[in-house]
Design a protein around this motif. Structure first.
Motif, PDB file in Angstrom:
ATOM      1  N   ASN A 133      66.126  50.583  89.873  1.00 51.83           N
ATOM      2  CA  ASN A 133      67.475  50.732  90.419  1.00 51.83           C
ATOM      3  C   ASN A 133      68.450  51.254  89.367  1.00 51.83           C
ATOM      4  OD1 ASN A 133      66.584  49.711  92.933  1.00 51.83           O
ATOM      5  ND2 ASN A 133      66.898  47.606  92.236  1.00 51.83           N
ATOM      6  N   GLY A 134      67.949  52.171  88.560  1.00 49.97           N
ATOM      7  CA  GLY A 134      68.783  52.820  87.553  1.00 49.97           C
ATOM      8  C   GLY A 134      68.951  52.058  86.260  1.00 49.97           C
ATOM      9  N   GLN A 135      68.422  50.834  86.170  1.00 48.18           N
ATOM     10  CA  GLN A 135      68.572  50.009  84.976  1.00 48.18           C
ATOM     11  C   GLN A 135      67.246  49.912  84.211  1.00 48.18           C
ATOM     12  OE1 GLN A 135      71.642  48.856  84.028  1.00 48.18           O
ATOM     13  NE2 GLN A 135      72.275  50.067  85.831  1.00 48.18           N
ATOM     14  N   PRO A 136      67.310  49.985  82.868  1.00 53.29           N
ATOM     15  CA  PRO A 136      66.082  49.864  82.083  1.00 53.29           C
ATOM     16  C   PRO A 136      65.365  48.547  82.350  1.00 53.29           C
ATOM     17  CG  PRO A 136      67.898  50.634  80.718  1.00 53.29           C
ATOM     18  CD  PRO A 136      68.501  50.215  82.025  1.00 53.29           C
ATOM     19  N   VAL A 137      64.050  48.613  82.481  1.00 52.66           N
ATOM     20  CA  VAL A 137      63.235  47.418  82.681  1.00 52.66           C
ATOM     21  C   VAL A 137      62.833  46.871  81.312  1.00 52.66           C
ATOM     22  CG1 VAL A 137      61.077  46.496  83.599  1.00 52.66           C
ATOM     23  CG2 VAL A 137      62.380  48.184  84.922  1.00 52.66           C
ATOM     24  N   THR A 138      63.289  45.677  80.990  1.00 52.65           N
ATOM     25  CA  THR A 138      63.025  45.090  79.675  1.00 52.65           C
ATOM     26  C   THR A 138      62.194  43.816  79.768  1.00 52.65           C
ATOM     27  OG1 THR A 138      65.132  43.893  79.766  1.00 52.65           O
ATOM     28  CG2 THR A 138      65.145  46.059  78.687  1.00 52.65           C
ATOM     29  N   ASN A 139      61.601  43.580  80.919  1.00 47.83           N
ATOM     30  CA  ASN A 139      60.780  42.368  81.092  1.00 47.83           C
ATOM     31  C   ASN A 139      59.435  42.715  81.740  1.00 47.83           C
ATOM     32  OD1 ASN A 139      61.944  42.996  83.571  1.00 47.83           O
ATOM     33  ND2 ASN A 139      62.140  40.849  84.203  1.00 47.83           N
ATOM     34  N   LEU A 140      58.805  43.774  81.257  1.00 45.43           N
ATOM     35  CA  LEU A 140      57.468  44.119  81.730  1.00 45.43           C
ATOM     36  C   LEU A 140      56.497  43.004  81.373  1.00 45.43           C
ATOM     37  CD1 LEU A 140      57.294  47.873  80.638  1.00 45.43           C
ATOM     38  CD2 LEU A 140      57.434  47.031  82.995  1.00 45.43           C
ATOM     39  N   ASP A 141      55.557  42.729  82.252  1.00 44.48           N
ATOM     40  CA  ASP A 141      54.495  41.777  81.967  1.00 44.48           C
ATOM     41  C   ASP A 141      53.225  42.532  81.582  1.00 44.48           C
ATOM     42  OD1 ASP A 141      55.901  39.349  82.581  1.00 44.48           O
ATOM     43  OD2 ASP A 141      55.781  39.931  84.695  1.00 44.48           O
ATOM     44  N   LYS A 142      52.354  41.851  80.877  1.00 40.24           N
ATOM     45  CA  LYS A 142      51.117  42.507  80.455  1.00 40.24           C
ATOM     46  C   LYS A 142      50.156  42.661  81.635  1.00 40.24           C
ATOM     47  CE  LYS A 142      51.023  41.553  75.518  1.00 40.24           C
ATOM     48  NZ  LYS A 142      50.217  41.055  74.371  1.00 40.24           N
ATOM     49  N   TYR A 143      49.383  43.719  81.560  1.00 39.00           N
ATOM     50  CA  TYR A 143      48.298  43.951  82.520  1.00 39.00           C
ATOM     51  C   TYR A 143      47.109  44.489  81.748  1.00 39.00           C
ATOM     52  CZ  TYR A 143      45.654  45.872  86.448  1.00 39.00           C
ATOM     53  OH  TYR A 143      44.659  46.150  87.352  1.00 39.00           O
ATOM     54  N   LEU A 144      45.961  43.856  81.914  1.00 32.86           N
ATOM     55  CA  LEU A 144      44.758  44.195  81.150  1.00 32.86           C
ATOM     56  C   LEU A 144      45.035  44.134  79.644  1.00 32.86           C
ATOM     57  CD1 LEU A 144      43.400  47.140  83.330  1.00 32.86           C
ATOM     58  CD2 LEU A 144      42.736  44.722  83.390  1.00 32.86           C
ATOM     59  N   GLY A 145      45.832  43.126  79.257  1.00 33.13           N
ATOM     60  CA  GLY A 145      46.056  42.859  77.843  1.00 33.13           C
ATOM     61  C   GLY A 145      47.132  43.684  77.181  1.00 33.13           C
ATOM     62  N   ALA A 146      47.853  44.517  77.942  1.00 35.64           N
ATOM     63  CA  ALA A 146      48.882  45.369  77.347  1.00 35.64           C
ATOM     64  C   ALA A 146      50.008  45.571  78.356  1.00 35.64           C
ATOM     65  CB  ALA A 146      48.284  46.708  76.918  1.00 35.64           C
ATOM     66  N   LEU A 147      51.071  46.263  77.924  1.00 29.10           N
ATOM     67  CA  LEU A 147      52.210  46.493  78.810  1.00 29.10           C
ATOM     68  C   LEU A 147      51.927  47.540  79.883  1.00 29.10           C
ATOM     69  CD1 LEU A 147      55.355  46.384  76.496  1.00 29.10           C
ATOM     70  CD2 LEU A 147      54.406  44.605  77.982  1.00 29.10           C
ATOM     71  N   GLY A 148      50.776  48.136  79.838  1.00 33.53           N
ATOM     72  CA  GLY A 148      50.381  49.129  80.818  1.00 33.53           C
ATOM     73  C   GLY A 148      49.230  49.936  80.269  1.00 33.53           C
ATOM     74  N   TYR A 149      48.746  50.870  81.048  1.00 33.53           N
ATOM     75  CA  TYR A 149      47.734  51.789  80.552  1.00 33.53           C
ATOM     76  C   TYR A 149      47.868  53.113  81.289  1.00 33.53           C
ATOM     77  CZ  TYR A 149      44.805  51.320  84.719  1.00 33.53           C
ATOM     78  OH  TYR A 149      44.343  51.361  86.007  1.00 33.53           O
ATOM     79  N   VAL A 150      47.242  54.122  80.717  1.00 33.12           N
ATOM     80  CA  VAL A 150      47.323  55.475  81.264  1.00 33.12           C
ATOM     81  C   VAL A 150      45.924  56.063  81.344  1.00 33.12           C
ATOM     82  CG1 VAL A 150      47.975  57.834  80.619  1.00 33.12           C
ATOM     83  CG2 VAL A 150      49.692  56.043  80.621  1.00 33.12           C
ATOM     84  N   VAL A 151      45.642  56.779  82.431  1.00 27.15           N
ATOM     85  CA  VAL A 151      44.425  57.588  82.561  1.00 27.15           C
ATOM     86  C   VAL A 151      44.856  59.041  82.696  1.00 27.15           C
ATOM     87  CG1 VAL A 151      42.488  58.161  84.079  1.00 27.15           C
ATOM     88  CG2 VAL A 151      42.989  55.773  83.557  1.00 27.15           C
ATOM     89  N   VAL A 152      44.250  59.899  81.883  1.00 27.70           N
ATOM     90  CA  VAL A 152      44.564  61.329  81.898  1.00 27.70           C
ATOM     91  C   VAL A 152      43.304  62.085  82.295  1.00 27.70           C
ATOM     92  CG1 VAL A 152      45.450  63.281  80.560  1.00 27.70           C
ATOM     93  CG2 VAL A 152      46.225  60.952  80.034  1.00 27.70           C
ATOM     94  N   ILE A 153      43.415  62.955  83.309  1.00 25.79           N
ATOM     95  CA  ILE A 153      42.255  63.693  83.818  1.00 25.79           C
ATOM     96  C   ILE A 153      42.629  65.167  83.957  1.00 25.79           C
ATOM     97  CG2 ILE A 153      40.533  63.881  85.657  1.00 25.79           C
ATOM     98  CD1 ILE A 153      41.109  60.987  86.389  1.00 25.79           C
ATOM     99  N   SER A 154      41.752  66.031  83.477  1.00 23.98           N
ATOM    100  CA  SER A 154      42.004  67.473  83.560  1.00 23.98           C
ATOM    101  C   SER A 154      41.802  67.967  84.986  1.00 23.98           C
ATOM    102  CB  SER A 154      41.075  68.236  82.620  1.00 23.98           C
ATOM    103  OG  SER A 154      39.715  68.025  82.979  1.00 23.98           O
ATOM    104  N   GLU A 155      42.361  69.143  85.267  1.00 21.64           N
ATOM    105  CA  GLU A 155      42.319  69.704  86.615  1.00 21.64           C
ATOM    106  C   GLU A 155      40.893  69.863  87.120  1.00 21.64           C
ATOM    107  OE1 GLU A 155      44.575  73.360  88.953  1.00 21.64           O
ATOM    108  OE2 GLU A 155      44.067  73.598  86.839  1.00 21.64           O
ATOM    109  N   ASN A 156      39.948  70.195  86.216  1.00 25.44           N
ATOM    110  CA  ASN A 156      38.557  70.357  86.640  1.00 25.44           C
ATOM    111  C   ASN A 156      37.785  69.039  86.620  1.00 25.44           C
ATOM    112  OD1 ASN A 156      38.075  69.869  83.940  1.00 25.44           O
ATOM    113  ND2 ASN A 156      37.148  71.859  83.506  1.00 25.44           N
ATOM    114  N   THR A 157      38.442  67.951  86.297  1.00 25.09           N
ATOM    115  CA  THR A 157      37.924  66.576  86.261  1.00 25.09           C
ATOM    116  C   THR A 157      36.886  66.340  85.163  1.00 25.09           C
ATOM    117  OG1 THR A 157      36.087  66.773  87.872  1.00 25.09           O
ATOM    118  CG2 THR A 157      38.317  66.364  88.758  1.00 25.09           C
TER     119      THR A 157
END
Length: 303
Positions: free
Chosen positions: A223-247
């Motif tokens: 809602n336009g306000q910075p989120v400063t109370n993220l909870d951990k998920y899988l041991g961290a504040l988040g995770y990212v998966v990066v996949i190329s166009e050809n997979t």
């Protein structure tokens, strides 16, 4: 169902760290070239040289106690029930990690980021993203009940680490019978994601080109306000998966260590190949896992 399986690890970090270590085994440290060192945040990053650091987060690689080069080749056996996957029909996706040539020998897996197998299912056009965690069964297999909602081509990736060995990646392509949904074509950069009042903005510290270490930051607002109370998920504040166009290029990243809980989540990464990539983010806020996505273009390194 058609099936193609790939067993090579596609993360550029793991291959670079391992290859570099093979040329410096006799540097004077008694452990050099004998044991494997890995990053506690990015276990796919390994080396056989004491003192190496992780190119993703700059942390020192930790001594694992396992010998380098056990000579084993690993593969992930995959089957589905029913064998012909169909849209709207419940199915069981089943996986069994194996050592090549020792198919009947049980192979225990290490717990990495709170799970033994991280399964990522994506549609071939990368418009759909389903992160899952199969459960271990008495049969020695890891099973997941799953229903594909539409027909078409899908790709399955499995991140796993055999006990006493290094990180592995399994990959399969499957065809699901039934009417496919219209393919989505991604052509423009999408650096911002919005849904349900949330906004996530993706940024890099340098121009996006291959062959260099990049700082990647994702800022999250609600809602336009910075989120400063993220909870951990899988041991961290988040995770990212990066996949190329050809997979074919795949990277699973967890963030750098940080003392705060947002609004920014920081990563380090690099790209070996130019082209279009889809970036998928998961984070935990207000006791719910949120999933965002972005599209980026990586240019070739300047010559």
């Amino acid at each position: 169902m058609t099936l193609t399986t790939y067993f090579a690890l596609t993360s550029c970090f793991a291959s670079e760290a391992t290859n570099a270590a093979s040329t410096v085994a006799a540097s004077g440290d008694d452990h050099d070239g004998v044991y494997v060192y890995s990053c506690v945040m990015h276990p796919e990053v390994t080396s056989t040289k004491a003192g190496d650091t992780c190119p993703k987060c700059s942390m020192n690689l930790e001594h694992t106690g396992r010998p380098a080069g056990n000579g084993k080749t690993y593969r992930m056996d995959f089957s589905a029930q029913p064998a012909q996957l169909a849209a709207g029909q419940p199915a069981t996706l089943s996986f069994r990690p194996m050592v090549q040539g020792e198919d009947q020998t049980p192979m225990p897996l290490a717990v990495v980021h709170e799970k033994k197998i991280h399964l990522i299912i994506v549609s071939k056009d990368l418009s759909e993203f389903f992160p899952e965690h199969p459960k271990f069964k008495a049969s020695g297999r890891y099973d997941l009940p799953f229903t594909f909602q539409t027909g078409g081509e899908y790709v399955l990736y499995q991140d796993y680490t055999p006990a006493g060995a290094g990180h592995q990646l399994g990959r399969q392509e499957v065809t699901v019978a039934g009417p496919p949904k219209p393919a989505v074509e991604f052509s423009k950069d999408q650096m911002q994601w919005r849904a349900n009042g949330y906004q996530a903005t993706l940024a890099f510290d340098k121009p996006l080109t291959t062959g260099q270490l990049l700082g990647m930051r994702i800022g999250i607002k609600k809602n336009g306000q910075p989120v400063t109370n993220l909870d951990k998920y899988l041991g961290a504040l988040g995770y990212v998966v990066v996949i190329s166009e050809n997979t074919k290029q795949y990277l699973h990243m967890h963030p750098n260590d940080q003392t705060d809980r947002g609004p920014n989540i920081s990563f380090n990464t690099s790209f070996a190949q130019p082209g279009l990539y889809r970036v998928f983010l998961q984070f935990n806020h207000d006791r719910q896992i949120r999933t965002g996505n972005f599209t980026i273009h990586v240019a070739p390194a300047a010559t």
